[in-house]
Enzyme design. Sequence first.
Site, PDB file in Angstrom:
ATOM      1  CG  ASP A 209      -0.220  -0.024   2.519  1.00  0.00           C
ATOM      2  OD1 ASP A 209       1.023   0.086   2.540  1.00  0.00           O
ATOM      3  OD2 ASP A 209      -0.891  -0.128   3.560  1.00  0.00           O
TER       4      ASP A 209
ATOM      5  CG  ASP B  35      -5.896  -5.177   1.198  1.00  0.00           C
ATOM      6  OD1 ASP B  35      -5.750  -5.000   2.418  1.00  0.00           O
ATOM      7  OD2 ASP B  35      -6.258  -4.270   0.421  1.00  0.00           O
TER       8      ASP B  35
ATOM      9  CB  CYS C 153     -13.217 -26.696   6.963  1.00  0.00           C
ATOM     10  SG  CYS C 153     -11.817 -25.627   6.562  1.00  0.00           S
TER      11      CYS C 153
ATOM     12  CB  CYS D  85      -8.026 -25.609   6.694  1.00  0.00           C
ATOM     13  SG  CYS D  85      -8.539 -25.505   8.411  1.00  0.00           S
TER      14      CYS D  85
ATOM     15  CB  CYS E  30     -11.202 -28.119   9.847  1.00  0.00           C
ATOM     16  SG  CYS E  30     -11.743 -26.448  10.251  1.00  0.00           S
TER      17      CYS E  30
ATOM     18  CG  HIS F 179     -10.716 -22.252   9.989  1.00  0.00           C
ATOM     19  ND1 HIS F 179     -11.341 -23.267   9.284  1.00  0.00           N
ATOM     20  CD2 HIS F 179     -11.664 -21.296  10.209  1.00  0.00           C
ATOM     21  CE1 HIS F 179     -12.626 -22.941   9.115  1.00  0.00           C
ATOM     22  NE2 HIS F 179     -12.844 -21.757   9.664  1.00  0.00           N
TER      23      HIS F 179
HETATM   24 ZN    ZN Z   1     -10.775 -25.165   8.624  1.00  0.00          ZN
END
Ligand code: ZN
Length: 365
Positions: free
Chosen positions: A90, A262, A300, A302, A305, A331
């Site tokens: 930025d 972002d 999920c 990830c 999880c 996550h």
């Molecule tokens: Zn997750």
Amino acid sequence: MFEFSVLATTGRARAGLLRTPHGDLPTPVFAPVGTQATVKTMTPRDLRELGATLVLANTYHLYLRPGGELVARLGGLHRFMGWSGPLLTDSGGYQVFSLKTLRQVDDDGVTFRSHLDGSTHRFTPEKVVAIQEELGPDIAVCLDECASPLDRAYNEQAVARTHAWAARCRASHRRADQALFGIVQGGIFPDLREQSARFITSLDFAGHAIGGLSVGESKEQTYATLDLLDDSLPRDKPRYLMGVGTAQDFFEAVARGVDVFDCVLPTRLARHGAALVKGGRLNLKNAQYAADETPLQEGCGCYTCQAFTRAYLRHLLVANEILGLHLLSLHNLHFLLDLMRRIRASLLDGTFEQLSAQQHVSSDV
Ligand SMILES: [Zn+2]
């Protein structure tokens, strides 16, 4: 070098590809925020595994510490932080204008006191370009003046300064391996936004950033401004909506032709013990999760999880263990990165409207 191609469209929404010196950037894209040249608690390897393709770093913070000159001497920001993919910085303007009592703006630039040690510094358009050339991201942005989106008089003044500064940034930018984006301001005022879009696009930047949104106006006003800008900004260049990053915003802004986002939300929420889940947020500090053996989000993909229960994650947070912040950030980043991937895939296979309708059913995040 920064060729942008639109590969598929649904209405005004588009899936594209932006070429950068550090690889092709598929759009729409969500960039995690690495304020201090680090996305808090995440290694670049973690980010790659999550499928992040673009990371944002903050010019204001890196200018104050460790300084652009040092980063340049150490080979630039990519090498310094160990991230080999595309980087965006930025202008530092947003942070400086947030200092309020610690800064003074004039037509030539802005003088401010460091939040770290109270020392006095000055940003001019040329200085901000020079710092970003030292840092060396693939995408840099112009210094702009951020006004409250609802204040007409202030926005008139801020738009005039933003335009003069954009022309000076454009004139002083040298690095051919760095794209410079112009920033459109004008708050929620259609005539100011149109005027700003007209002027900024006349300077022939590599892309356009939309500033001054999601800072106090209503969602309807945000979306109305994006509607208007979709007509005013050229479609053959990328559009970057600064600082916006909820699931609902992704759908609404992508539908209005935005390509780059972002937001600090996923990592900031993690620090407050909150997880992004379908249909809302889950506050893990809540006692009801103390013995909850389910994952943060059923289904999920990830690592958090796959491997841990809400009960364990809550325990880590309550005990102030660093791993808790890492796993929750992981996550939350996966949640938004995966959503953006699905949005892009739906644009490529023509199912964006169906995905968008499902999102509306499962409500706001
Ligand atoms: Zn997750």
